[in-house]
Design an enzyme around this catalytic site. Structure first.
Site, mmCIF file in Angstrom:
data_model
loop_
_atom_site.group_PDB
_atom_site.id
_atom_site.type_symbol
_atom_site.label_atom_id
_atom_site.label_comp_id
_atom_site.label_asym_id
_atom_site.label_seq_id
_atom_site.Cartn_x
_atom_site.Cartn_y
_atom_site.Cartn_z
ATOM 1 N NE ARG A 198 -112.271 -74.002 -45.665
ATOM 2 C CZ ARG A 198 -113.173 -74.587 -44.890
ATOM 3 N NH1 ARG A 198 -114.436 -74.560 -45.251
ATOM 4 N NH2 ARG A 198 -112.836 -75.204 -43.782
ATOM 5 N NE ARG A 211 -111.822 -55.957 -32.874
ATOM 6 C CZ ARG A 211 -112.399 -54.799 -32.578
ATOM 7 N NH1 ARG A 211 -111.661 -53.718 -32.377
ATOM 8 N NH2 ARG A 211 -113.729 -54.709 -32.456
ATOM 9 N NE ARG A 255 -122.021 -77.964 -43.241
ATOM 10 C CZ ARG A 255 -122.004 -78.002 -41.925
ATOM 11 N NH1 ARG A 255 -123.156 -77.994 -41.267
ATOM 12 N NH2 ARG A 255 -120.871 -78.033 -41.255
ATOM 13 C CD GLU A 266 -118.627 -64.145 -26.653
ATOM 14 O OE1 GLU A 266 -118.067 -63.827 -27.731
ATOM 15 O OE2 GLU A 266 -118.647 -65.308 -26.227
ATOM 16 N NE ARG A 317 -119.677 -65.900 -29.133
ATOM 17 C CZ ARG A 317 -118.953 -67.002 -29.363
ATOM 18 N NH1 ARG A 317 -119.379 -67.897 -30.223
ATOM 19 N NH2 ARG A 317 -117.826 -67.214 -28.734
ATOM 20 C CG ASP A 329 -110.706 -74.244 -33.716
ATOM 21 O OD1 ASP A 329 -111.208 -73.213 -33.242
ATOM 22 O OD2 ASP A 329 -110.870 -74.605 -34.894
ATOM 23 C CE1 TYR A 358 -109.957 -67.950 -31.592
ATOM 24 C CE2 TYR A 358 -110.332 -69.539 -33.354
ATOM 25 C CZ TYR A 358 -110.730 -68.942 -32.171
ATOM 26 O OH TYR A 358 -111.876 -69.349 -31.560
#
Length: 377
Positions: A172, A249, A176, A300, A280, A350, A348
């Protein structure tokens, strides 16, 4: 009787929290880490008075009040809000996609105008059953947002064409229809005042730690020191890649001190276009609202992972997930080894996920002490 109750391989967030909680329950722990420092990927190094995130930007965010209260009971967090900016061919756009972004793209000023453009572009794309990442994105946000802010960045990050990437990578895309640049929807967000290394130091206070030690150089000798092993490294490496190598990666970081007080005016600026090799630039002082005379930036660069590189992003496609399942089945049979963290779980996470998983494991192993910690739903 062995010298330690637990040998913990890895001093990142999972291992440090487990050691901290085990110590509170009178368990003796030894932590070893192959790197020269504690903290794993959340390690911060003080350079020019700035806490530099040496392995990429880390912003703690969660909607779980118990997890937020837990980490704040260790160190104080600031009010940093992640509001990245995207640079596409010299033009700046706000992220995530919101009314500021839509104004920058189309000069629209109302949610109805923006929604009408997106809906029309999605309809024109005519994709009902997306077969790859490109089709998935087009079916969600249309051509303008995809071509400007998604396509080249994603291909650079993953080293593959968007048409060759599975659609589930973008399950998704948040849109906003408000002027809100806060990247996360979570209720709580911030950075430890003084950096993440301070958090790890508090967790590991009075716990024996050995850095610069590779577990696999003498794994049998290390195992003999403790009743159980908490292993937070790569699960396929633990089993000597018996079934094959899981893919990741990787990243290369280029840190630079600049003699200017403010380089880009924001902590995170993404560079979308493929001509620029890095994804970035991080300006670390903005994480803690620093006013130092100089600044430190980090570029990076995405890399195809090899065994010589640090693994960052698991390639969770069908092939790798099936391979991981073979290793997971082996791990379930282990009696004296507990696997935990993103590398051991090949997922992955958080940071708040890692905190929750570590605390759940503590409650599982020490049920009589459940009320002394916190119950994570």
């Amino acid at each position: 009787m062995k010298k330690y109750d637990y040998l913990i391989v890895g001093s990142g967030l999972y291992g440090a929290i487990f050691a901290h909680e085990a110590k509170k329950r009178d368990k003796k722990c030894l932590i070893i880490d192959k790197r020269s420092h504690i903290g794993g990927n959340i390690y911060c190094e003080n350079i020019e008075g700035i806490n530099v995130h040496k392995y990429g930007a880390h912003i703690f965010h969660t909607s779980n009040k118990k997890i937020w209260d837990y980490v704040n009971s260790l160190v104080e967090f600031n009010r940093y809000t992640n509001s990245p900016v995207a640079n596409y061919r010299g033009n700046l756009y706000n992220l995530p996609f919101n009314m500021n972004t839509f104004y920058q793209l189309w000069k629209v000023k109302t949610p109805a105008e923006a929604k009408a453009i997106i809906d029309q572009q999605v309809a024109d794309a005519g994709i009902v059953n997306p077969q790859n990442l490109e089709e998935q994105a087009l079916s969600l946000v249309g051509t303008d947002i995809y071509n400007t802010l998604i396509k080249e960045y994603t291909e650079k990050q993953w080293g593959r064409k968007a048409t060759e990437l599975p659609s589930f990578i973008i399950k998704r895309l948040p849109i906003r229809f408000t002027f809100d640049n806060n990247y996360f929807n979570d209720q709580y967000q911030g950075i430890p005042i003084g950096g993440y290394t301070k958090l790890i130091e508090v967790l590991l206070e009075d716990i024996e730690v050995k850095t610069g030690v590779n577990y696999f150089d003498n794994r049998n000798e290390w195992n003999e020191l403790a009743d159980q092993v908490i292993y937070t490294g790569m699960i396929d490496e633990y089993y000597d890649y018996k079934h094959g190598v899981l893919e990741y990666r990787s990243l290369k970081f280029e840190h630079t001190v600049l003699e200017t007080p403010n380089y880009q005016g924001n902590a995170v600026v993404n560079y979308i276009d493929s001509e620029i090799p890095y994804t970035r630039i991080i300006e670390h002082k903005h994480f803690e609202f620093g006013e130092q005379k100089n600044t430190v930036i980090t570029k990076e660069y995405p890399l195809e992972w090899t065994k010589k590189d640090e693994p960052y992003y698991p390639v969770n496609d069908t092939k790798n997930d099936l391979l991981f399942k073979k290793y997971k089945d082996m791990a379930r049979l282990e009696e004296d080894v507990i696997f935990g963290g993103r590398l051991a779980d090949y997922k992955y996470y958080d940071m708040h996920h890692v905190v929750g998983l570590a605390l759940k494991k503590v409650e599982e192993l020490f049920p009589d002490y459940r009320n002394q910690t916190m119950q994570i739903p």
